[in-house]
Design a protein around this motif. Structure first.
Motif, PDB file in Angstrom:
ATOM      1  N   VAL A   9      36.012  15.247  27.768  1.00 52.40           N
ATOM      2  CA  VAL A   9      36.670  14.774  26.548  1.00 52.40           C
ATOM      3  C   VAL A   9      38.118  14.394  26.836  1.00 52.40           C
ATOM      4  O   VAL A   9      38.597  13.340  26.400  1.00 52.40           O
ATOM      5  N   LEU A  10      38.809  15.220  27.602  1.00 49.51           N
ATOM      6  CA  LEU A  10      40.200  14.914  27.938  1.00 49.51           C
ATOM      7  C   LEU A  10      40.309  13.616  28.736  1.00 49.51           C
ATOM      8  O   LEU A  10      41.189  12.784  28.475  1.00 49.51           O
ATOM      9  N   ALA A  11      39.430  13.439  29.702  1.00 48.79           N
ATOM     10  CA  ALA A  11      39.460  12.216  30.505  1.00 48.79           C
ATOM     11  C   ALA A  11      39.225  10.988  29.627  1.00 48.79           C
ATOM     12  O   ALA A  11      39.886   9.954  29.792  1.00 48.79           O
ATOM     13  N   SER A  12      38.311  11.094  28.685  1.00 50.86           N
ATOM     14  CA  SER A  12      38.015   9.976  27.791  1.00 50.86           C
ATOM     15  C   SER A  12      39.189   9.689  26.856  1.00 50.86           C
ATOM     16  O   SER A  12      39.521   8.522  26.592  1.00 50.86           O
ATOM     17  N   LEU A  13      39.823  10.751  26.363  1.00 48.62           N
ATOM     18  CA  LEU A  13      40.983  10.561  25.491  1.00 48.62           C
ATOM     19  C   LEU A  13      42.132   9.912  26.253  1.00 48.62           C
ATOM     20  O   LEU A  13      42.817   9.018  25.729  1.00 48.62           O
ATOM     21  N   ARG A  14      42.352  10.342  27.485  1.00 49.08           N
ATOM     22  CA  ARG A  14      43.414   9.742  28.288  1.00 49.08           C
ATOM     23  C   ARG A  14      43.170   8.240  28.479  1.00 49.08           C
ATOM     24  O   ARG A  14      44.083   7.430  28.371  1.00 49.08           O
ATOM     25  N   ARG A  15      41.944   7.905  28.784  1.00 47.35           N
ATOM     26  CA  ARG A  15      41.613   6.486  28.991  1.00 47.35           C
ATOM     27  C   ARG A  15      41.780   5.695  27.705  1.00 47.35           C
ATOM     28  O   ARG A  15      42.445   4.652  27.679  1.00 47.35           O
ATOM     29  N   PHE A  16      41.190   6.196  26.626  1.00 46.94           N
ATOM     30  CA  PHE A  16      41.154   5.427  25.391  1.00 46.94           C
ATOM     31  C   PHE A  16      42.521   5.343  24.725  1.00 46.94           C
ATOM     32  O   PHE A  16      42.886   4.315  24.159  1.00 46.94           O
ATOM     33  N   LEU A  17      43.292   6.439  24.806  1.00 48.68           N
ATOM     34  CA  LEU A  17      44.613   6.460  24.184  1.00 48.68           C
ATOM     35  C   LEU A  17      45.684   5.891  25.104  1.00 48.68           C
ATOM     36  O   LEU A  17      46.852   5.802  24.725  1.00 48.68           O
ATOM     37  N   ASP A  18      45.285   5.551  26.329  1.00 44.25           N
ATOM     38  CA  ASP A  18      46.162   4.881  27.282  1.00 44.25           C
ATOM     39  C   ASP A  18      47.377   5.734  27.618  1.00 44.25           C
ATOM     40  O   ASP A  18      48.533   5.298  27.503  1.00 44.25           O
ATOM     41  N   THR A  19      47.128   6.970  28.058  1.00 37.63           N
ATOM     42  CA  THR A  19      48.220   7.860  28.437  1.00 37.63           C
ATOM     43  C   THR A  19      48.726   7.511  29.829  1.00 37.63           C
ATOM     44  O   THR A  19      48.039   6.860  30.622  1.00 37.63           O
ATOM     45  N   THR A  20      49.934   7.977  30.129  1.00 37.74           N
ATOM     46  CA  THR A  20      50.550   7.652  31.418  1.00 37.74           C
ATOM     47  C   THR A  20      50.814   8.876  32.279  1.00 37.74           C
ATOM     48  O   THR A  20      50.961   8.758  33.486  1.00 37.74           O
ATOM     49  N   SER A  21      50.898  10.068  31.673  1.00 36.56           N
ATOM     50  CA  SER A  21      51.230  11.257  32.452  1.00 36.56           C
ATOM     51  C   SER A  21      50.025  11.741  33.242  1.00 36.56           C
ATOM     52  O   SER A  21      48.877  11.450  32.921  1.00 36.56           O
ATOM     53  N   SER A  22      50.296  12.504  34.278  1.00 37.63           N
ATOM     54  CA  SER A  22      49.232  13.050  35.118  1.00 37.63           C
ATOM     55  C   SER A  22      48.610  14.262  34.449  1.00 37.63           C
ATOM     56  O   SER A  22      49.302  15.031  33.765  1.00 37.63           O
ATOM     57  N   PRO A  23      47.309  14.475  34.628  1.00 37.84           N
ATOM     58  CA  PRO A  23      46.663  15.652  34.055  1.00 37.84           C
ATOM     59  C   PRO A  23      47.296  16.932  34.586  1.00 37.84           C
ATOM     60  O   PRO A  23      47.678  17.020  35.747  1.00 37.84           O
TER      61      PRO A  23
END
Length: 297
Positions: free
Chosen positions: A274-288
């Protein structure tokens, strides 16, 4: 930021609670929990995404540390109105919204009512339409009245400790780690004067009022949503597959993601995915970051 700040606002005379994770200069992201849940259910996700967003997570009316409504006023439209009040109070513009279950339904209805105010929308197992025909109104009224009577006579569950409440949660979702169950229970119960713990949510929310939106109403709202939309569904959920049910056709721009090995509580069952999908879809820039072991165990 390890712990969010508690905030309160007013809607329809109710004092409603939300948590604010700071980073006010970042784009706003609102996380909306599901039924019989609370805002701290999002903690693991909020901590991961906080470097990229100004995150706020409300307790819906009758949940968590928000006041209970008097007179069983827990319709979808009431919750949508509460969300409009939060958006105004917190001065949020062009916010992204992530909602789970009932929170997803609230988010969908809000985005359909105010398509210009939502930048991106993610719904975790909260998009579904009933295929059954509505019962005659007299039958709906009678059923609702009976439900209210039963809830009024219901004996609340009590627990001698938070650990005992955590065990109850674990019986409902076998995938919860002991640490996560304890975290959810710790924010989900309140200690009474008798020394016993009780759930914070109002049991009157279980009643199905006869003034509900129709499937056509929902579909009409969804068709107005203008922002990119992601529907997520666990292949072990008790809700039907939105794609198989043909729901994507009601949206202007929506994509579907099915998560294997997850039930209704996607963000608890498969947090990593879920986190990986949110990062992709919300276009985040920071590292996990490393997910907080105090929550996930």
């Amino acid at each position: 930021m390890t712990e969010p700040a508690d905030r309160f606002y007013e809607s329809q005379g109710l004092r409603l609670h939300y948590v604010d994770w700071g980073n006010v200069s970042a784009p706003p992201l609102v996380l909306i929990h599901g039924g019989l849940d609370h805002c701290r259910s999002w903690d693991a996700i909020a901590r991961e995404l906080q470097p990229d967003f100004h995150i706020m997570a409300p307790d819906l009316r009758g949940h968590g540390d928000s006041e209970w409504a008097k007179g069983s006023s827990y319709s979808l439209t009431d919750n949508v109105y509460d969300l409009t009040r939060l958006m105004r109070f917190a001065e949020l513009q062009d916010a992204a919204i992530v909602g789970h279950s009932m929170g997803g339904m609230v988010a969908l209805a809000y985005a359909g009512t105010y398509p210009e105010k939502v930048s991106r929308l993610v719904v975790l197992d909260g998009a579904f339409l009933s295929n059954s025909q509505a019962a005659p109104i007299a039958e709906q009224m009678s059923r609702w009245i009976t439900q209210l009577d039963r809830i009024g006579d219901h004996q609340e569950s009590t627990f001698g400790s938070i650990e005992e409440a955590a065990k109850r949660l674990s019986t409902r979702n076998k995938r919860l780690t002991p640490a996560l169950a304890l975290h959810l229970a710790g924010h989900g119960v309140r200690k009474g004067d008798d020394g016993l713990y009780r759930w914070k949510f109002d049991h009157y929310q279980r009643a199905r009022a006869p003034y509900r939106l129709s499937s056509e109403d929902y579909a009409g709202l969804w068709s107005r949503i203008a922002c990119p939309t992601l529907l997520m569904w666990g292949d072990e959920s008790f809700l039907p597959d939105p794609e198989a049910a043909g729901l994507l056709g009601h949206f202007k721009t929506a994509e579907m993601e099915k998560i294997a090995g997850a039930g209704h509580w996607l963000h608890h069952d498969r947090l990593d995915v879920v986190l990986a999908s949110l990062r992709r879809f919300l276009d985040t820039t920071s590292s996990p970051k490393a997910v907080d072991s105090r929550i996930t165990g």
